[in-house]
Design a protein around this motif. Structure first.
Motif, mmCIF file in Angstrom:
data_model
loop_
_atom_site.group_PDB
_atom_site.id
_atom_site.type_symbol
_atom_site.label_atom_id
_atom_site.label_comp_id
_atom_site.label_asym_id
_atom_site.label_seq_id
_atom_site.Cartn_x
_atom_site.Cartn_y
_atom_site.Cartn_z
ATOM 1 N N ARG A 1 0.846 -1.160 0.005
ATOM 2 C CA ARG A 1 0.106 0.040 -0.114
ATOM 3 C C ARG A 1 0.904 1.208 -0.060
ATOM 4 N NH1 ARG A 1 -2.400 2.901 4.954
ATOM 5 N NH2 ARG A 1 -0.773 1.953 5.889
ATOM 6 N N ASP A 2 1.761 1.368 0.918
ATOM 7 C CA ASP A 2 2.596 2.608 1.223
ATOM 8 C C ASP A 2 3.586 2.594 -0.213
ATOM 9 O OD1 ASP A 2 1.600 3.133 3.438
ATOM 10 O OD2 ASP A 2 3.339 2.367 4.471
ATOM 11 N N LYS A 14 7.886 13.718 -10.750
ATOM 12 C CA LYS A 14 9.086 13.344 -11.769
ATOM 13 C C LYS A 14 10.602 13.455 -10.856
ATOM 14 C CE LYS A 14 6.985 15.396 -15.745
ATOM 15 N NZ LYS A 14 5.660 16.031 -15.373
ATOM 16 N N LEU A 15 10.619 12.753 -9.839
ATOM 17 C CA LEU A 15 11.562 12.443 -8.990
ATOM 18 C C LEU A 15 12.465 11.486 -9.566
ATOM 19 C CD1 LEU A 15 9.954 13.025 -5.288
ATOM 20 C CD2 LEU A 15 11.467 14.751 -6.771
ATOM 21 N N ARG A 16 13.767 11.615 -9.285
ATOM 22 C CA ARG A 16 14.696 10.768 -9.908
ATOM 23 C C ARG A 16 15.071 9.724 -8.747
ATOM 24 N NH1 ARG A 16 16.370 15.356 -12.235
ATOM 25 N NH2 ARG A 16 18.238 15.321 -10.892
ATOM 26 N N ASN A 17 14.648 9.848 -7.385
ATOM 27 C CA ASN A 17 15.279 9.120 -6.306
ATOM 28 C C ASN A 17 14.954 7.855 -6.332
ATOM 29 O OD1 ASN A 17 14.838 12.351 -5.681
ATOM 30 N ND2 ASN A 17 16.761 11.651 -4.704
ATOM 31 N N LYS A 18 15.577 6.933 -5.515
ATOM 32 C CA LYS A 18 15.336 5.419 -5.503
ATOM 33 C C LYS A 18 14.293 5.548 -4.310
ATOM 34 C CE LYS A 18 17.474 1.428 -3.520
ATOM 35 N NZ LYS A 18 18.708 0.690 -3.040
ATOM 36 N N ILE A 19 13.304 4.260 -4.234
ATOM 37 C CA ILE A 19 12.423 4.288 -3.371
ATOM 38 C C ILE A 19 13.024 3.075 -2.306
ATOM 39 C CG2 ILE A 19 10.135 3.583 -2.653
ATOM 40 C CD1 ILE A 19 9.320 4.658 -5.257
ATOM 41 N N TYR A 20 12.858 3.467 -0.999
ATOM 42 C CA TYR A 20 13.309 2.496 -0.145
ATOM 43 C C TYR A 20 12.330 1.725 0.486
ATOM 44 C CZ TYR A 20 17.784 4.917 -0.763
ATOM 45 O OH TYR A 20 18.913 5.827 -1.164
ATOM 46 N N ARG A 21 12.497 0.285 0.801
ATOM 47 C CA ARG A 21 11.734 -0.529 1.534
ATOM 48 C C ARG A 21 11.867 -1.056 2.573
ATOM 49 N NH1 ARG A 21 8.114 -3.675 -3.097
ATOM 50 N NH2 ARG A 21 6.628 -3.442 -1.686
ATOM 51 N N MET A 36 7.526 -0.377 5.468
ATOM 52 C CA MET A 36 7.287 0.921 5.078
ATOM 53 C C MET A 36 8.274 1.057 3.818
ATOM 54 S SD MET A 36 9.132 3.928 7.696
ATOM 55 C CE MET A 36 10.021 2.662 8.350
ATOM 56 N N ALA A 37 7.421 2.152 3.207
ATOM 57 C CA ALA A 37 8.296 2.586 1.875
ATOM 58 C C ALA A 37 8.644 4.163 2.215
ATOM 59 C CB ALA A 37 7.330 2.449 0.855
ATOM 60 N N MET A 38 9.670 4.607 1.584
ATOM 61 C CA MET A 38 10.047 6.030 1.683
ATOM 62 C C MET A 38 10.936 6.334 0.483
ATOM 63 S SD MET A 38 12.811 6.000 4.769
ATOM 64 C CE MET A 38 12.749 4.398 5.552
ATOM 65 N N ILE A 39 10.745 7.508 0.082
ATOM 66 C CA ILE A 39 11.662 8.104 -0.610
ATOM 67 C C ILE A 39 12.454 9.291 -0.013
ATOM 68 C CG2 ILE A 39 9.783 9.664 -1.814
ATOM 69 C CD1 ILE A 39 11.274 9.165 -4.509
ATOM 70 N N MET A 40 13.743 9.524 -0.393
ATOM 71 C CA MET A 40 14.659 10.594 0.321
ATOM 72 C C MET A 40 15.199 11.299 -1.080
ATOM 73 S SD MET A 40 16.667 8.619 3.144
ATOM 74 C CE MET A 40 16.196 7.246 3.679
ATOM 75 N N VAL A 41 14.666 12.554 -0.831
ATOM 76 C CA VAL A 41 15.150 13.530 -1.947
ATOM 77 C C VAL A 41 16.437 14.046 -1.363
ATOM 78 C CG1 VAL A 41 14.497 15.293 -3.389
ATOM 79 C CG2 VAL A 41 12.643 13.965 -2.918
ATOM 80 N N ARG A 42 17.545 13.898 -2.058
ATOM 81 C CA ARG A 42 18.858 14.457 -1.776
ATOM 82 C C ARG A 42 19.611 15.681 -2.779
ATOM 83 N NH1 ARG A 42 20.254 8.827 0.259
ATOM 84 N NH2 ARG A 42 19.671 8.755 2.303
#
Length: 106
Positions: A1-2, A14-21, A36-42
């Motif tokens: 879901r997340d 249109k982010l190029r970052n990786k999604i972490y699970r 949990m799923a998250m995206i970190m924009v750096r």
């Protein structure tokens, strides 16, 4: 879901970052934590051109305070890389208050 939600956010912005699970975790106290799923924009450009305009003056309450504190921290924290301080400078100079910037991200 997340994960599906985060994928949709990533695609629409249109982010190029990786999604972490993260896998579900079970604690010794008997409580289980779901996955949990998250995206970190750096990336500097994505923070300056996508993230800040998206949230600037659009959050309410404590989240708005946290966001503005985060912008202030960018300008004052010695750990923040020097080139990121440009985001703070243009925020203080009123760049994100310009109508064309606001309209672009509505």
């Amino acid at each position: 879901r997340d994960f599906d939600l985060i994928c949709s956010v990533k695609e629409s912005l249109k982010l190029r970052n990786k999604i972490y699970r993260r896998k579900p975790r079970f604690r010794k106290d008997g409580y289980s934590r779901g996955g949990m799923a998250m995206i970190m924009v750096r990336d500097f450009g994505q923070i300056k051109n996508i993230i800040v305009p998206l949230f600037y003056k659009k959050l309410a309450g404590y989240k708005n305070k946290q966001f503005l504190d985060w912008l202030e921290t960018i300008g004052s924290d010695p750990i923040v890389p020097q080139h990121f301080k440009f985001i703070y400078k243009i925020y203080k100079d009123g760049f994100y208050d310009k109508p064309e910037i606001i309209k672009k991200y509505q």
